[in-house]
Scaffold this motif. Structure first.
Motif, PDB file in Angstrom:
ATOM      1  N   LEU A   1       4.959   2.473   2.536  1.00 48.21           N
ATOM      2  CA  LEU A   1       3.681   2.593   1.820  1.00 48.21           C
ATOM      3  C   LEU A   1       2.700   1.490   2.210  1.00 48.21           C
ATOM      4  O   LEU A   1       1.494   1.630   1.989  1.00 48.21           O
ATOM      5  CB  LEU A   1       3.907   2.570   0.304  1.00 48.21           C
ATOM      6  N   ILE A   2       3.201   0.389   2.798  1.00 45.86           N
ATOM      7  CA  ILE A   2       2.319  -0.690   3.259  1.00 45.86           C
ATOM      8  C   ILE A   2       1.324  -0.130   4.272  1.00 45.86           C
ATOM      9  O   ILE A   2       0.160  -0.527   4.299  1.00 45.86           O
ATOM     10  CB  ILE A   2       3.144  -1.863   3.842  1.00 45.86           C
TER      11      ILE A   2
ATOM     12  N   LEU B   1       1.474  -6.542  10.380  1.00 46.81           N
ATOM     13  CA  LEU B   1       1.813  -5.369   9.567  1.00 46.81           C
ATOM     14  C   LEU B   1       1.232  -4.094  10.164  1.00 46.81           C
ATOM     15  O   LEU B   1       1.878  -3.043  10.141  1.00 46.81           O
ATOM     16  CB  LEU B   1       1.330  -5.552   8.125  1.00 46.81           C
ATOM     17  N   GLU B   2       0.013  -4.201  10.729  1.00 47.84           N
ATOM     18  CA  GLU B   2      -0.586  -3.031  11.384  1.00 47.84           C
ATOM     19  C   GLU B   2       0.267  -2.588  12.572  1.00 47.84           C
ATOM     20  O   GLU B   2       0.511  -1.399  12.759  1.00 47.84           O
ATOM     21  CB  GLU B   2      -2.015  -3.351  11.837  1.00 47.84           C
ATOM     22  N   VAL B   3       0.727  -3.559  13.358  1.00 50.37           N
ATOM     23  CA  VAL B   3       1.562  -3.247  14.519  1.00 50.37           C
ATOM     24  C   VAL B   3       2.901  -2.656  14.066  1.00 50.37           C
ATOM     25  O   VAL B   3       3.367  -1.652  14.620  1.00 50.37           O
ATOM     26  CB  VAL B   3       1.776  -4.498  15.413  1.00 50.37           C
ATOM     27  N   LEU B   4       3.503  -3.244  13.026  1.00 52.10           N
ATOM     28  CA  LEU B   4       4.785  -2.740  12.522  1.00 52.10           C
ATOM     29  C   LEU B   4       4.637  -1.367  11.867  1.00 52.10           C
ATOM     30  O   LEU B   4       5.606  -0.612  11.762  1.00 52.10           O
ATOM     31  CB  LEU B   4       5.432  -3.734  11.550  1.00 52.10           C
TER      32      LEU B   4
ATOM     33  N   LEU C   1      -2.783  -0.444   3.974  1.00 54.91           N
ATOM     34  CA  LEU C   1      -3.667  -0.940   5.033  1.00 54.91           C
ATOM     35  C   LEU C   1      -4.745   0.091   5.373  1.00 54.91           C
ATOM     36  O   LEU C   1      -5.894  -0.267   5.628  1.00 54.91           O
ATOM     37  CB  LEU C   1      -2.861  -1.299   6.281  1.00 54.91           C
ATOM     38  N   ALA C   2      -4.372   1.376   5.353  1.00 60.16           N
ATOM     39  CA  ALA C   2      -5.333   2.445   5.635  1.00 60.16           C
ATOM     40  C   ALA C   2      -6.407   2.500   4.542  1.00 60.16           C
ATOM     41  O   ALA C   2      -7.594   2.655   4.842  1.00 60.16           O
ATOM     42  CB  ALA C   2      -4.613   3.785   5.755  1.00 60.16           C
ATOM     43  N   VAL C   3      -5.992   2.337   3.289  1.00 56.01           N
ATOM     44  CA  VAL C   3      -6.951   2.334   2.169  1.00 56.01           C
ATOM     45  C   VAL C   3      -7.875   1.123   2.280  1.00 56.01           C
ATOM     46  O   VAL C   3      -9.084   1.248   2.101  1.00 56.01           O
ATOM     47  CB  VAL C   3      -6.213   2.353   0.802  1.00 56.01           C
ATOM     48  N   ALA C   4      -7.328  -0.038   2.626  1.00 56.67           N
ATOM     49  CA  ALA C   4      -8.154  -1.240   2.800  1.00 56.67           C
ATOM     50  C   ALA C   4      -9.201  -1.009   3.886  1.00 56.67           C
ATOM     51  O   ALA C   4     -10.357  -1.417   3.747  1.00 56.67           O
ATOM     52  CB  ALA C   4      -7.280  -2.440   3.149  1.00 56.67           C
TER      53      ALA C   4
ATOM     54  N   VAL D   1       8.091  -8.520   2.432  1.00 56.06           N
ATOM     55  CA  VAL D   1       7.162  -7.507   2.930  1.00 56.06           C
ATOM     56  C   VAL D   1       7.739  -6.870   4.201  1.00 56.06           C
ATOM     57  O   VAL D   1       7.561  -5.681   4.446  1.00 56.06           O
ATOM     58  CB  VAL D   1       5.759  -8.112   3.195  1.00 56.06           C
ATOM     59  N   VAL D   2       8.440  -7.686   5.010  1.00 57.99           N
ATOM     60  CA  VAL D   2       9.143  -7.167   6.184  1.00 57.99           C
ATOM     61  C   VAL D   2      10.593  -7.644   6.136  1.00 57.99           C
ATOM     62  O   VAL D   2      10.925  -8.565   5.388  1.00 57.99           O
ATOM     63  CB  VAL D   2       8.511  -7.650   7.526  1.00 57.99           C
ATOM     64  N   TYR D   3      11.438  -7.009   6.926  1.00 56.29           N
ATOM     65  CA  TYR D   3      12.805  -7.515   7.074  1.00 56.29           C
ATOM     66  C   TYR D   3      13.208  -7.449   8.543  1.00 56.29           C
ATOM     67  O   TYR D   3      12.640  -6.667   9.313  1.00 56.29           O
ATOM     68  CB  TYR D   3      13.803  -6.765   6.188  1.00 56.29           C
ATOM     69  N   GLY D   4      14.139  -8.291   8.907  1.00 59.28           N
ATOM     70  CA  GLY D   4      14.602  -8.341  10.286  1.00 59.28           C
ATOM     71  C   GLY D   4      16.062  -7.960  10.376  1.00 59.28           C
ATOM     72  O   GLY D   4      16.858  -8.381   9.545  1.00 59.28           O
ATOM     73  N   LEU D   5      16.386  -7.142  11.370  1.00 61.42           N
ATOM     74  CA  LEU D   5      17.780  -6.782  11.644  1.00 61.42           C
ATOM     75  C   LEU D   5      18.146  -7.301  13.018  1.00 61.42           C
ATOM     76  O   LEU D   5      17.410  -7.071  13.981  1.00 61.42           O
ATOM     77  CB  LEU D   5      17.962  -5.264  11.610  1.00 61.42           C
ATOM     78  N   LYS D   6      19.294  -7.983  13.094  1.00 62.25           N
ATOM     79  CA  LYS D   6      19.738  -8.522  14.375  1.00 62.25           C
ATOM     80  C   LYS D   6      20.283  -7.387  15.254  1.00 62.25           C
ATOM     81  O   LYS D   6      21.110  -6.600  14.818  1.00 62.25           O
ATOM     82  CB  LYS D   6      20.822  -9.574  14.137  1.00 62.25           C
TER      83      LYS D   6
END
Length: 111
Positions: free
Chosen positions: A81-82, A27-30, A86-89, A63-68
């Motif tokens: 907002l994820i 999630l951090e990378v995305l 992560l920044a707040v955590a 939480v994530v989605y994939g597009l072909k």
């Protein structure tokens, strides 16, 4: 009351989806931008099977989605907002770290 309960269930489920170190890293990378599995693998230095397995959990929990795109699937955060979450955590972690350090320094001065 029922609505409130549903929100609690959603939150619990959402945090369960995040409750894995590799999923957090994905999630951090995305958060920095969309990536395919190969890109995620090389950035994370992790096996493809491990990355795919955790992406599957994140997908199933919405939480994530994939597009072909051609033969590859490009993954994105479902909600930008994820990134903020992560920044707040990280801020919470940093605050705890500061508290722990000042506690240790206080103990050192007493000795």
């Amino acid at each position: 009351m029922h609505q409130y309960h549903n929100i609690q269930l959603f939150k619990a489920d959402f945090f369960k989806a995040l409750a894995h170190p590799l999923r957090i890293r994905i999630l951090e990378v995305l958060s920095e931008g969309d990536k395919n599995v190969n890109e995620l693998q090389s950035i994370l230095g992790s096996e493809g099977s491990a990355v795919s397995q955790q992406l599957s959990v994140l997908r199933n929990k919405n939480v994530v989605y994939g597009l072909k795109e051609g033969t590859t699937v490009v993954y994105s955060l479902r909600d930008p907002l994820i990134k903020d979450l992560l920044a707040v955590a990280k801020q919470i972690f940093d605050n705890h770290l500061v508290d722990a350090i000042s506690l240790l320094e206080g103990m050192r001065k007493e000795q």
